[in-house]
Scaffold this motif. Structure first.
Motif, PDB file in Angstrom:
ATOM      1  N   GLN A   4     -27.767   2.267 -13.984  1.00  0.00           N
ATOM      2  CA  GLN A   4     -27.128   3.485 -14.364  1.00  0.00           C
ATOM      3  C   GLN A   4     -25.526   4.124 -14.795  1.00  0.00           C
ATOM      4  OE1 GLN A   4     -27.880   7.831 -14.921  1.00  0.00           O
ATOM      5  NE2 GLN A   4     -28.193   7.624 -16.883  1.00  0.00           N
ATOM      6  N   PHE A   5     -25.316   3.440 -13.251  1.00  0.00           N
ATOM      7  CA  PHE A   5     -23.716   4.077 -12.866  1.00  0.00           C
ATOM      8  C   PHE A   5     -22.731   2.469 -13.111  1.00  0.00           C
ATOM      9  CE2 PHE A   5     -20.483   3.882  -9.207  1.00  0.00           C
ATOM     10  CZ  PHE A   5     -19.830   4.700  -9.483  1.00  0.00           C
ATOM     11  N   VAL A   9     -26.440   0.364 -19.484  1.00  0.00           N
ATOM     12  CA  VAL A   9     -28.358  -0.184 -19.770  1.00  0.00           C
ATOM     13  C   VAL A   9     -29.156   1.455 -19.506  1.00  0.00           C
ATOM     14  CG1 VAL A   9     -29.949  -0.602 -18.782  1.00  0.00           C
ATOM     15  CG2 VAL A   9     -27.571  -1.967 -19.296  1.00  0.00           C
ATOM     16  N   PRO A  10     -29.606   2.063 -20.441  1.00  0.00           N
ATOM     17  CA  PRO A  10     -30.388   3.044 -20.687  1.00  0.00           C
ATOM     18  C   PRO A  10     -31.367   3.165 -19.520  1.00  0.00           C
ATOM     19  CG  PRO A  10     -31.172   2.373 -22.474  1.00  0.00           C
ATOM     20  CD  PRO A  10     -30.140   1.415 -21.816  1.00  0.00           C
ATOM     21  N   VAL A  11     -31.183   4.359 -18.619  1.00  0.00           N
ATOM     22  CA  VAL A  11     -32.629   4.424 -17.698  1.00  0.00           C
ATOM     23  C   VAL A  11     -33.301   6.234 -17.537  1.00  0.00           C
ATOM     24  CG1 VAL A  11     -32.875   3.952 -14.838  1.00  0.00           C
ATOM     25  CG2 VAL A  11     -30.798   3.066 -16.508  1.00  0.00           C
ATOM     26  N   PHE A  26     -27.861   9.001  -5.884  1.00  0.00           N
ATOM     27  CA  PHE A  26     -26.783   7.921  -6.380  1.00  0.00           C
ATOM     28  C   PHE A  26     -26.320   8.209  -5.107  1.00  0.00           C
ATOM     29  CE2 PHE A  26     -21.971   9.758  -7.197  1.00  0.00           C
ATOM     30  CZ  PHE A  26     -22.086   8.344  -8.118  1.00  0.00           C
ATOM     31  N   VAL A  27     -26.007   9.009  -4.522  1.00  0.00           N
ATOM     32  CA  VAL A  27     -25.279   8.766  -3.228  1.00  0.00           C
ATOM     33  C   VAL A  27     -26.324   7.207  -1.806  1.00  0.00           C
ATOM     34  CG1 VAL A  27     -25.139   9.367  -0.794  1.00  0.00           C
ATOM     35  CG2 VAL A  27     -24.649  11.006  -2.105  1.00  0.00           C
ATOM     36  N   ARG A  28     -27.801   7.286  -1.790  1.00  0.00           N
ATOM     37  CA  ARG A  28     -27.828   6.357  -1.491  1.00  0.00           C
ATOM     38  C   ARG A  28     -28.535   4.723  -2.830  1.00  0.00           C
ATOM     39  NH1 ARG A  28     -33.255   6.957  -1.740  1.00  0.00           N
ATOM     40  NH2 ARG A  28     -33.347   8.507  -3.448  1.00  0.00           N
ATOM     41  N   SER A  29     -28.075   5.079  -3.766  1.00  0.00           N
ATOM     42  CA  SER A  29     -27.673   4.103  -4.329  1.00  0.00           C
ATOM     43  C   SER A  29     -27.024   2.796  -4.789  1.00  0.00           C
ATOM     44  CB  SER A  29     -27.401   4.416  -6.346  1.00  0.00           C
ATOM     45  OG  SER A  29     -26.232   4.766  -6.405  1.00  0.00           O
ATOM     46  N   VAL A  67     -17.729  -8.638 -24.179  1.00  0.00           N
ATOM     47  CA  VAL A  67     -19.170  -8.643 -24.089  1.00  0.00           C
ATOM     48  C   VAL A  67     -19.618  -7.698 -22.279  1.00  0.00           C
ATOM     49  CG1 VAL A  67     -21.646  -9.449 -23.486  1.00  0.00           C
ATOM     50  CG2 VAL A  67     -20.594 -10.544 -25.960  1.00  0.00           C
ATOM     51  N   GLU A  68     -19.093  -8.180 -21.712  1.00  0.00           N
ATOM     52  CA  GLU A  68     -19.005  -7.484 -20.393  1.00  0.00           C
ATOM     53  C   GLU A  68     -18.002  -6.125 -20.303  1.00  0.00           C
ATOM     54  OE1 GLU A  68     -17.546  -9.485 -16.339  1.00  0.00           O
ATOM     55  OE2 GLU A  68     -16.274  -7.417 -15.876  1.00  0.00           O
ATOM     56  N   ALA A  69     -16.979  -6.493 -21.005  1.00  0.00           N
ATOM     57  CA  ALA A  69     -16.033  -4.929 -21.372  1.00  0.00           C
ATOM     58  C   ALA A  69     -17.375  -3.253 -21.864  1.00  0.00           C
ATOM     59  CB  ALA A  69     -14.936  -4.842 -22.284  1.00  0.00           C
ATOM     60  N   TRP A  70     -18.164  -4.095 -22.852  1.00  0.00           N
ATOM     61  CA  TRP A  70     -19.551  -3.759 -23.562  1.00  0.00           C
ATOM     62  C   TRP A  70     -20.337  -2.761 -22.672  1.00  0.00           C
ATOM     63  CZ3 TRP A  70     -24.547  -4.303 -25.014  1.00  0.00           C
ATOM     64  CH2 TRP A  70     -24.595  -3.095 -25.219  1.00  0.00           C
ATOM     65  N   LEU A  71     -21.054  -3.870 -21.793  1.00  0.00           N
ATOM     66  CA  LEU A  71     -21.755  -3.679 -20.859  1.00  0.00           C
ATOM     67  C   LEU A  71     -21.124  -2.682 -20.007  1.00  0.00           C
ATOM     68  CD1 LEU A  71     -24.844  -4.087 -19.741  1.00  0.00           C
ATOM     69  CD2 LEU A  71     -23.933  -5.838 -19.309  1.00  0.00           C
ATOM     70  N   THR A  72     -20.256  -2.400 -19.374  1.00  0.00           N
ATOM     71  CA  THR A  72     -20.247  -2.101 -18.172  1.00  0.00           C
ATOM     72  C   THR A  72     -18.649  -0.720 -18.670  1.00  0.00           C
ATOM     73  OG1 THR A  72     -17.938  -2.878 -18.312  1.00  0.00           O
ATOM     74  CG2 THR A  72     -19.777  -3.752 -16.481  1.00  0.00           C
ATOM     75  N   GLY A  73     -19.114  -0.290 -20.108  1.00  0.00           N
ATOM     76  CA  GLY A  73     -18.208   0.757 -20.608  1.00  0.00           C
ATOM     77  C   GLY A  73     -16.399   0.299 -20.194  1.00  0.00           C
TER      78      GLY A  73
END
Length: 245
Positions: A4-5, A9-11, A26-29, A67-73
């Motif tokens: 998600q970070f 991609v929706p989680v 979030f820290v552990r991710s 496509v990558e820019a769309w995927l990652t924002g």
């Protein structure tokens, strides 16, 4: 949480976490960021490979990056622009932090981002044949690992905000987990030549030392934009090394 970070991609099940549990997750991710980055690289490389069935390599690569820019924002691209604006236009800590928080893009940011994307395109196209696909995947994974390494080398600035401040001092467990989850990306480079992989590790190490010293001296530590800039710069360096091998 790492998915998600770094992506759009929706989680949905993360919504069940309360604030404290979400913050801890979030820290552990952070230890999983290199693996998620490698997955992003696989998407980019796949679109690039399929696009070449219809278009010339340059067009296919630009479509893949879109496509990558769309995927990652455009997560890291935004950081590159903010970092270049702040560190290019300012000389003192307060002004640097103020510019970095500004959502507008100035001349340094526009030029820096434009040159960064152009370098990435040129370096990718300079890599011969199918090696280019492996290089795209490897660079994506190693880039996110570099962000984790910078967290360890330059803890967040005392007056900073955002991602670096939320994470704080990188947990030792996350540091070593990231060292494991980056292995698939490094393995792809090593498969193309141990010498290339060795040079990449030396080059990105020098880059991280340089960035860490610079941001500690200028603003007292790292911010989210610093981490994102380091990741994108590492991605370019990996591709440049492979292209010149």
């Amino acid at each position: 949480m790492a998915v998600q970070f770094l992506t759009r991609v929706p989680v949905p099940w993360l919504a069940r976490l309360d604030g404290a549990r979400a913050g801890d997750a979030f820290v552990r991710s952070t230890g999983w960021l290199p693996l998620v980055g490698t997955a992003i690289g696989i998407v980019t490389a796949t679109v690039f490979a399929l696009g070449q069935l219809w278009w010339p390599p340059l067009v296919a690569l630009l479509v893949a990056l879109a496509v990558e820019a769309w995927l990652t924002g455009a997560f890291h691209e935004d950081a590159v622009a903010d970092f270049c604006d702040a560190f290019g236009a300012a000389r003192d800590a307060e002004t640097t932090r103020r510019i970095m928080k500004d959502s507008r893009i100035g001349s340094y940011g526009a030029l820096g981002l434009g040159l960064a994307v152009a370098l990435r395109v040129a370096a990718t196209l300079a890599v011969p044949g199918s090696v280019g696909l492996y290089a795209i995947v490897a660079a994506a994974g190693i880039a996110r690992w570099c962000a984790v390494l910078l967290m360890a080398m330059a803890p967040p600035a005392a007056t900073g905000e955002g991602v670096a401040k939320d994470i704080g001092r990188l947990p030792r467990r996350s540091f070593w987990l990231a060292a494991v989850t980056v292995l698939p990306a490094i393995g792809l480079l090593a498969a193309g030549g141990r010498w290339t992989a060795s040079v990449v590790l030396v080059v990105i190490s020098l880059m991280l030392v340089w960035i860490a010293r610079g941001i500690r001296r200028r603003i007292g530590g790292s911010t989210g934009d610093c981490l994102g800039f380091a990741a994108y710069a590492a991605q370019i360096l990996v591709l440049l090394v492979v292209a010149g091998a």
